[in-house]
Design a protein around this motif. Sequence first.
Motif, PDB file in Angstrom:
ATOM      1  N   SER A 165     -13.342   4.030   3.016  1.00  0.00           N
ATOM      2  CA  SER A 165     -14.402   3.485   2.156  1.00  0.00           C
ATOM      3  C   SER A 165     -13.823   2.604   1.042  1.00  0.00           C
ATOM      4  CB  SER A 165     -15.238   4.614   1.550  1.00  0.00           C
ATOM      5  OG  SER A 165     -14.412   5.579   0.931  1.00  0.00           O
ATOM      6  N   PHE A 166     -12.765   3.071   0.394  1.00  0.00           N
ATOM      7  CA  PHE A 166     -12.165   2.288  -0.688  1.00  0.00           C
ATOM      8  C   PHE A 166     -11.370   1.107  -0.132  1.00  0.00           C
ATOM      9  CE2 PHE A 166      -8.913   1.801  -4.185  1.00  0.00           C
ATOM     10  CZ  PHE A 166      -9.798   1.225  -5.089  1.00  0.00           C
ATOM     11  N   ASN A 167     -10.724   1.317   1.007  1.00  0.00           N
ATOM     12  CA  ASN A 167      -9.995   0.243   1.685  1.00  0.00           C
ATOM     13  C   ASN A 167     -10.931  -0.930   1.984  1.00  0.00           C
ATOM     14  OD1 ASN A 167      -9.506  -0.933   4.606  1.00  0.00           O
ATOM     15  ND2 ASN A 167      -7.484  -0.438   3.826  1.00  0.00           N
ATOM     16  N   GLN A 168     -12.139  -0.621   2.433  1.00  0.00           N
ATOM     17  CA  GLN A 168     -13.105  -1.662   2.764  1.00  0.00           C
ATOM     18  C   GLN A 168     -13.662  -2.347   1.518  1.00  0.00           C
ATOM     19  OE1 GLN A 168     -14.170  -2.688   6.241  1.00  0.00           O
ATOM     20  NE2 GLN A 168     -12.078  -1.995   5.995  1.00  0.00           N
ATOM     21  N   ALA A 169     -13.795  -1.580   0.438  1.00  0.00           N
ATOM     22  CA  ALA A 169     -14.262  -2.166  -0.833  1.00  0.00           C
ATOM     23  C   ALA A 169     -13.271  -3.209  -1.331  1.00  0.00           C
ATOM     24  CB  ALA A 169     -14.460  -1.074  -1.881  1.00  0.00           C
ATOM     25  N   GLY A 216     -12.012   2.611 -10.664  1.00  0.00           N
ATOM     26  CA  GLY A 216     -12.125   3.612 -11.731  1.00  0.00           C
ATOM     27  C   GLY A 216     -12.855   4.862 -11.281  1.00  0.00           C
ATOM     28  N   GLY A 217     -13.747   4.715 -10.295  1.00  0.00           N
ATOM     29  CA  GLY A 217     -14.540   5.860  -9.834  1.00  0.00           C
ATOM     30  C   GLY A 217     -14.076   6.455  -8.519  1.00  0.00           C
ATOM     31  N   GLU A 218     -12.920   6.005  -7.985  1.00  0.00           N
ATOM     32  CA  GLU A 218     -12.444   6.503  -6.696  1.00  0.00           C
ATOM     33  C   GLU A 218     -11.695   7.831  -6.866  1.00  0.00           C
ATOM     34  OE1 GLU A 218     -11.617   7.547  -3.231  1.00  0.00           O
ATOM     35  OE2 GLU A 218     -12.833   5.736  -3.421  1.00  0.00           O
ATOM     36  N   PRO A 219     -12.223   8.937  -6.325  1.00  0.00           N
ATOM     37  CA  PRO A 219     -11.573  10.246  -6.488  1.00  0.00           C
ATOM     38  C   PRO A 219     -10.181  10.317  -5.851  1.00  0.00           C
ATOM     39  CG  PRO A 219     -13.835  10.490  -5.682  1.00  0.00           C
ATOM     40  CD  PRO A 219     -13.496   9.043  -5.583  1.00  0.00           C
ATOM     41  N   LEU A 220      -9.956   9.547  -4.769  1.00  0.00           N
ATOM     42  CA  LEU A 220      -8.673   9.593  -4.061  1.00  0.00           C
ATOM     43  C   LEU A 220      -7.857   8.325  -4.315  1.00  0.00           C
ATOM     44  CD1 LEU A 220      -9.880  11.104  -0.645  1.00  0.00           C
ATOM     45  CD2 LEU A 220      -8.875  12.298  -2.595  1.00  0.00           C
ATOM     46  N   PHE A 221      -7.985   7.762  -5.508  1.00  0.00           N
ATOM     47  CA  PHE A 221      -7.248   6.534  -5.833  1.00  0.00           C
ATOM     48  C   PHE A 221      -5.740   6.782  -5.768  1.00  0.00           C
ATOM     49  CE2 PHE A 221      -5.115   3.615  -8.757  1.00  0.00           C
ATOM     50  CZ  PHE A 221      -5.637   2.399  -8.351  1.00  0.00           C
ATOM     51  N   HIS A 222      -5.020   5.845  -5.133  1.00  0.00           N
ATOM     52  CA  HIS A 222      -3.559   5.925  -5.030  1.00  0.00           C
ATOM     53  C   HIS A 222      -3.015   4.536  -5.346  1.00  0.00           C
ATOM     54  CE1 HIS A 222       0.456   6.313  -3.306  1.00  0.00           C
ATOM     55  NE2 HIS A 222       0.275   7.635  -3.247  1.00  0.00           N
ATOM     56  N   LEU A 223      -2.193   4.445  -6.382  1.00  0.00           N
ATOM     57  CA  LEU A 223      -1.747   3.136  -6.878  1.00  0.00           C
ATOM     58  C   LEU A 223      -1.002   2.334  -5.824  1.00  0.00           C
ATOM     59  CD1 LEU A 223      -1.564   1.116  -9.188  1.00  0.00           C
ATOM     60  CD2 LEU A 223       0.527   2.285  -9.967  1.00  0.00           C
ATOM     61  N   PHE A 224      -0.045   2.961  -5.121  1.00  0.00           N
ATOM     62  CA  PHE A 224       0.725   2.227  -4.111  1.00  0.00           C
ATOM     63  C   PHE A 224      -0.190   1.755  -2.980  1.00  0.00           C
ATOM     64  CE2 PHE A 224       3.240   2.199  -0.126  1.00  0.00           C
ATOM     65  CZ  PHE A 224       4.095   1.152  -0.442  1.00  0.00           C
ATOM     66  N   GLY A 225      -1.097   2.645  -2.537  1.00  0.00           N
ATOM     67  CA  GLY A 225      -2.048   2.269  -1.490  1.00  0.00           C
ATOM     68  C   GLY A 225      -2.943   1.117  -1.934  1.00  0.00           C
TER      69      GLY A 225
END
Length: 303
Positions: free
Chosen positions: A99-103, A144-153
Amino acid sequence: MRSLFTIGLIAAWYSSNIGVLLLNKFLLSNYGFKYPIFLTLCHMLACSLLSCIAIEWLKIAPLQGVSSWLQMLKISALGIIFCLSVGGGNVSLRYLPVSFNQAVGATTPFFMAVFAVVMTVKREGWLTYVTLIPVVAGVIIASGGEPLFHLFGFIMCIGATAARALKSVLQGILLSSEGEKLHSMNLLMYMAPVAVIALFPAALYMEEGVVGITIALARDDWKFSLYLLFNSALAYFVNLANFLVTKHTSPLTLQVLGNAKRAVAVIISIMIFKNPVSVTGMLGYSFTVVGVVLYTEAKKGSM
């Protein structure tokens, strides 16, 4: 009859695009095959082999030759950027939810506009640039609202998105003359082996022992072999479906389908992988999608 054929093509396009994305995520995260560079290498090997079969034997497109070393050099540069784009996207899927990858991937128009200005000094109408504000703002909010945010990713995903945009802009510059223009399927046939040559040593060096690990996994679990082969073939069929949908509809239709595809992929991935989502994250992604739709409309108006 023709309308049924077109509907079938669009269904195949959706299935292949979303299928390869979800299967990549499944292999890299849920299944535990943590080798995105080698996975990208498998994709490029499949694209090399299946492109030759499709053009040389099945004649899905007329074969075009490379007319000079300079043209091959240009194709090689595009091939390197192509593998950086696909490889970066696969690396990001190891760390980020689909989901975040697509955003983040939806910001491609922003990077294309930037590269177009820098490399071609091409200016769009002011309205086109205004529509890019919600595209970028949406990703900032979603981050800012992504629960599984990963900086390197996140960095890898941004890099992959920028590389995808750079390839599109650079392709228009490098292969602009009539003698050098290549059909999309011919371009893939020439780019994929370049990507294989670049990815093979990278996989051996950066993912030590990956060949032995892959062979051992395939020996121990026949389903893994099936997943890897199917996933690699699907990576080629994404490109084939893009070509066929464009041929039988229009580039604009493909663009509209692409906008909708991201939203569908997000919903399906959340249902399958059950990754947590926040209201802020979904709000940010909605901003980005609206921005991309407005950008598409603004580009249509300026043509």
